[in-house]
Design an enzyme around this catalytic site. Structure first.
Site, short mmCIF file in Angstrom:
data_model
loop_
_atom_site.label_atom_id
_atom_site.label_comp_id
_atom_site.label_asym_id
_atom_site.label_seq_id
_atom_site.Cartn_x
_atom_site.Cartn_y
_atom_site.Cartn_z
CE1 TYR A 118 -4.56 -1.60 -0.11
CE2 TYR A 118 -2.56 -3.22 1.90
CZ TYR A 118 -3.65 -3.45 0.98
OH TYR A 118 -4.89 -3.80 1.57
CG ASN A 141 -10.71 -1.69 -8.37
OD1 ASN A 141 -11.41 -1.49 -9.46
ND2 ASN A 141 -9.87 -3.30 -8.51
CB CYS A 149 -7.28 -4.06 -5.92
SG CYS A 149 -9.16 -4.70 -5.96
CG HIS A 150 -5.86 -9.80 -7.18
ND1 HIS A 150 -7.00 -9.16 -7.91
CD2 HIS A 150 -4.90 -10.53 -7.68
CE1 HIS A 150 -6.13 -9.77 -9.74
NE2 HIS A 150 -5.33 -10.27 -9.40
CD GLU A 176 -2.46 -12.55 -10.54
OE1 GLU A 176 -1.67 -11.90 -10.29
OE2 GLU A 176 -2.94 -11.61 -11.53
#
Length: 184
Positions: A118, A141, A149-150, A176
């Site tokens: 962040y 979002n 945003c993950h 991912e």
């Protein structure tokens, strides 16, 4: 009542089944405008009511609409493991100011398979003391998954919060390759 987006285009929506549950995708003529997690029943109805109030009319269910076809194809490819990034026109009309700036930086600057803190994201947009405000931007979002945003985590290695729920965040990060697949 006709349903039109900010530039007068008809807003359309569809629900897509994914490995993390149903996602509602909504688009205007300007591009994808909203992605909503857990989009069945009451969640879907609430999201559509919110979109109607923000866009000036109720979006129309249209899974075959040209404005959604490519988004649906790319979502399926992402969850199928054959797409790493989304290449879609986006309608940013549901977010403004600092939040829009942060989300655009996130989309452009945090690649598939990587994460950012962040505080680091705040620094990238020229507001190094605004880590908490970045968290607020992530929570607002309107385009999760597509604007990833993950991929934003705590600087101490914690996973941080997530509007779609922590299990959904873990599953996206596992998809991912950032986290191991859950054991059960």
């Amino acid at each position: 009542m006709d349903s039109h987006g900010p530039a007068g285009q008809r807003a359309v929506w569809a629900v897509v089944e994914t490995d993390i549950g149903p996602l509602l995708l909504a688009a205007t003529g300007d591009g994808l405008v909203n992605v909503v997690f857990h989009a069945s029943g009451r969640v879907r109805a609430t999201a559509l009511d919110r979109l109607a109030s923000r866009l000036g009319g109720a979006p129309v269910e249209a899974p075959d609409a040209p404005a959604l076809a490519e988004a649906i194809r790319q979502v399926h490819a992402y969850f199928g493991g054959t797409r790493r990034d989304f290449d879609l026109p986006l309608d940013w009309s549901l977010v403004s100011g600092f939040n829009r700036q942060v989300l655009r930086e996130l989309r452009a600057g945090v690649a598939f398979g990587s994460v950012v803190g962040y505080g680091e994201l705040a620094r990238r947009v020229g507001q190094p003391g605004a880590a908490q405000a970045v968290g607020t931007a992530m929570g607002s979002n309107p385009l999760p998954v597509v604007v990833p945003c993950h991929r934003v985590v705590e600087s101490d290695g914690g996973i941080g919060g997530f509007g779609g729920g922590l299990e959904t965040k873990r599953r996206l990060l596992a998809l991912e390759g950032v986290l191991p697949e859950p054991l059960f």
